[in-house]
Design a protein around this motif. Structure first.
Motif, short mmCIF file in Angstrom:
data_model
loop_
_atom_site.label_atom_id
_atom_site.label_comp_id
_atom_site.label_asym_id
_atom_site.label_seq_id
_atom_site.Cartn_x
_atom_site.Cartn_y
_atom_site.Cartn_z
N LYS A 179 50.27 95.46 29.88
CA LYS A 179 49.03 94.95 30.45
C LYS A 179 49.29 94.02 31.64
O LYS A 179 48.49 93.97 32.58
CB LYS A 179 48.21 94.27 29.36
CG LYS A 179 47.65 95.29 28.37
CD LYS A 179 46.78 94.69 27.29
CE LYS A 179 46.17 95.80 26.43
NZ LYS A 179 45.31 95.28 25.34
N VAL A 180 50.41 93.31 31.62
CA VAL A 180 50.82 92.52 32.79
C VAL A 180 51.12 93.46 33.96
O VAL A 180 50.67 93.25 35.09
CB VAL A 180 52.04 91.65 32.46
CG1 VAL A 180 52.68 91.10 33.75
CG2 VAL A 180 51.65 90.49 31.55
N ALA A 181 51.92 94.50 33.68
CA ALA A 181 52.32 95.43 34.74
C ALA A 181 51.11 96.14 35.35
O ALA A 181 51.06 96.37 36.57
CB ALA A 181 53.31 96.45 34.18
N LYS A 182 50.12 96.46 34.52
CA LYS A 182 48.94 97.17 35.04
C LYS A 182 48.05 96.25 35.88
O LYS A 182 47.14 96.73 36.56
CB LYS A 182 48.16 97.80 33.88
CG LYS A 182 48.93 98.93 33.21
CD LYS A 182 48.11 99.70 32.21
CE LYS A 182 47.23 100.72 32.89
NZ LYS A 182 46.63 101.67 31.93
N ARG A 183 48.34 94.95 35.86
CA ARG A 183 47.66 94.02 36.78
C ARG A 183 48.38 93.98 38.14
O ARG A 183 48.02 93.19 39.01
CB ARG A 183 47.63 92.62 36.18
CG ARG A 183 46.90 92.50 34.85
CD ARG A 183 45.42 92.26 35.02
NE ARG A 183 44.76 92.04 33.74
CZ ARG A 183 44.42 90.83 33.26
NH1 ARG A 183 44.67 89.74 33.96
NH2 ARG A 183 43.82 90.72 32.09
N GLY A 184 49.45 94.77 38.27
CA GLY A 184 50.17 94.81 39.54
C GLY A 184 51.24 93.76 39.69
O GLY A 184 51.71 93.49 40.81
N LEU A 210 64.17 100.77 29.57
CA LEU A 210 64.20 101.86 30.56
C LEU A 210 62.85 102.57 30.64
O LEU A 210 62.38 102.92 31.73
CB LEU A 210 65.32 102.85 30.21
CG LEU A 210 66.75 102.34 30.43
CD1 LEU A 210 67.75 103.33 29.85
CD2 LEU A 210 67.03 102.11 31.91
N LEU A 211 62.23 102.78 29.48
CA LEU A 211 60.92 103.43 29.47
C LEU A 211 59.87 102.55 30.15
O LEU A 211 59.03 103.05 30.91
CB LEU A 211 60.51 103.75 28.03
CG LEU A 211 59.19 104.51 27.86
CD1 LEU A 211 59.26 105.87 28.56
CD2 LEU A 211 58.86 104.69 26.38
N THR A 212 59.93 101.26 29.89
CA THR A 212 59.01 100.33 30.55
C THR A 212 59.15 100.42 32.06
O THR A 212 58.16 100.50 32.80
CB THR A 212 59.31 98.89 30.09
OG1 THR A 212 59.13 98.79 28.68
CG2 THR A 212 58.37 97.91 30.78
N ASN A 213 60.38 100.41 32.54
CA ASN A 213 60.61 100.48 33.98
C ASN A 213 60.08 101.77 34.57
O ASN A 213 59.48 101.78 35.66
CB ASN A 213 62.11 100.33 34.27
CG ASN A 213 62.63 98.95 33.95
OD1 ASN A 213 61.86 97.99 33.87
ND2 ASN A 213 63.93 98.82 33.78
N LEU A 246 57.70 103.78 33.34
CA LEU A 246 56.25 103.94 33.22
C LEU A 246 55.46 102.96 34.07
O LEU A 246 54.36 103.27 34.53
CB LEU A 246 55.83 103.79 31.75
CG LEU A 246 56.29 104.87 30.77
CD1 LEU A 246 55.87 104.49 29.36
CD2 LEU A 246 55.71 106.24 31.15
N PHE A 247 56.02 101.76 34.28
CA PHE A 247 55.23 100.68 34.88
C PHE A 247 55.85 100.09 36.14
O PHE A 247 55.46 99.00 36.57
CB PHE A 247 55.00 99.57 33.84
CG PHE A 247 54.20 100.04 32.66
CD1 PHE A 247 52.82 100.15 32.73
CD2 PHE A 247 54.84 100.37 31.47
CE1 PHE A 247 52.09 100.58 31.64
CE2 PHE A 247 54.11 100.82 30.37
CZ PHE A 247 52.73 100.92 30.46
N ASN A 248 56.82 100.79 36.73
CA ASN A 248 57.41 100.37 37.99
C ASN A 248 57.95 98.94 37.93
O ASN A 248 57.69 98.11 38.81
CB ASN A 248 56.38 100.49 39.13
CG ASN A 248 57.01 100.32 40.50
OD1 ASN A 248 58.19 100.66 40.70
ND2 ASN A 248 56.26 99.80 41.45
N GLN A 249 58.70 98.66 36.88
CA GLN A 249 59.35 97.37 36.73
C GLN A 249 60.86 97.51 36.96
O GLN A 249 61.38 98.62 37.07
CB GLN A 249 59.08 96.79 35.34
CG GLN A 249 57.62 96.49 35.06
CD GLN A 249 57.09 95.32 35.87
OE1 GLN A 249 57.75 94.29 36.01
NE2 GLN A 249 55.88 95.47 36.39
N ARG A 250 61.54 96.38 37.00
CA ARG A 250 63.00 96.37 37.13
C ARG A 250 63.61 95.45 36.08
O ARG A 250 64.47 94.63 36.35
CB ARG A 250 63.41 95.92 38.53
CG ARG A 250 62.96 96.88 39.63
CD ARG A 250 63.33 96.36 41.01
NE ARG A 250 62.88 97.26 42.06
CZ ARG A 250 62.93 96.97 43.36
NH1 ARG A 250 63.42 95.79 43.75
NH2 ARG A 250 62.50 97.85 44.26
#
Length: 227
Positions: free
Chosen positions: A182-187, A138-141, A143-147
């Motif tokens: 780091k993957v998420a910050k690559r968009g 949940l925190l990952t989602n 902070l990094f706009n993931q699902r």
């Protein structure tokens, strides 16, 4: 296409033979990169007997450094087009490789995670681990706009060149939150697919603890603010 199977191994004498048999049975072109992270239970000696197997390469750390350090070493030695992280226990099913690598092989994705929660037939580990995993996800989602449904999953699959391009610093179990951040910050929006899961107990060798969950939260927060 060549799949690089990256295996960090520490004191897995009871499972390493069965695991390798399962991986070899998967009908896909593969190389198996095993990094023994200073095992003391006979795993190290057993792995030395696989030197003659053409598609297995074993690297030995002189002392225990942690899962993240072992994965980083494996990445340095891989030569494949796609890479998957495989724990040296029997909690995950290598036959899931085929479905997990397909979106990357087809050029549709750079990163695919195998989710234990997308398969309703799976049972789960200790309740504390379940809750911890959900909090980290949940925190990952947030902070990094993931699902994501399962950020701490072992089965993380990457386009190999993309994985090589990520500057990792992890030494222990913080590999998961660091690489995800780091993957998420690559968009990249990380693709998930269902996998099978057969949890083992602490008595059977499970090594992660609640402290690793706290560290995962810290790592996610750290990489959210770092450039």
């Amino acid at each position: 296409m060549l799949l690089s199977v990256l295996i960090p191994a520490y004191n897995e004498i009871n499972s390493i033979d069965t695991l390798l048999e399962k991986i070899q049975a998967v009908p896909i072109n593969k190389e198996i990169i095993i990094v023994d992270d200073g095992s003391t239970d006979g795993t190290r000696e057993r792995l030395k007997t696989f030197d003659a197997v053409p598609n297995i390469r074993v690297i030995f750390h002189d002392h225990n450094q942690g899962k993240g350090a072992a994965i980083r070493t494996a990445i340095q030695h891989m030569t494949g087009d796609i890479a998957i992280v495989q724990d040296a226990d029997l909690e995950y099913e290598p036959q899931d490789y085929m479905a997990l690598v397909k979106p990357i092989a087809d050029g549709k994705e750079k990163v695919v995670y195998g989710s234990r929660f997308l398969n309703p037939e799976n049972r789960h580990s200790y309740y504390s681990f379940y809750i911890g995993g959900q909090v980290v996800t949940l925190l990952t989602n947030a902070l990094f706009n993931q699902r994501l449904t399962d950020e701490p999953t072992c089965y993380k699959v990457f386009d190999a060149d993309f994985l090589r391009s990520i500057p990792l610093e992890c030494t222990r179990f913080e590999f998961c939150p660091e690489v995800t951040a780091k993957v998420a910050k690559r968009g990249i929006r990380i693709k998930e697919l269902p996998i099978s899961y057969y949890p083992r107990s602490i008595a059977e060798g499970k090594k992660i603890s609640w402290l690793d969950g706290i560290e995962a939260i810290w790592v996610l927060l750290k990489y959210r603010v770092m450039k």
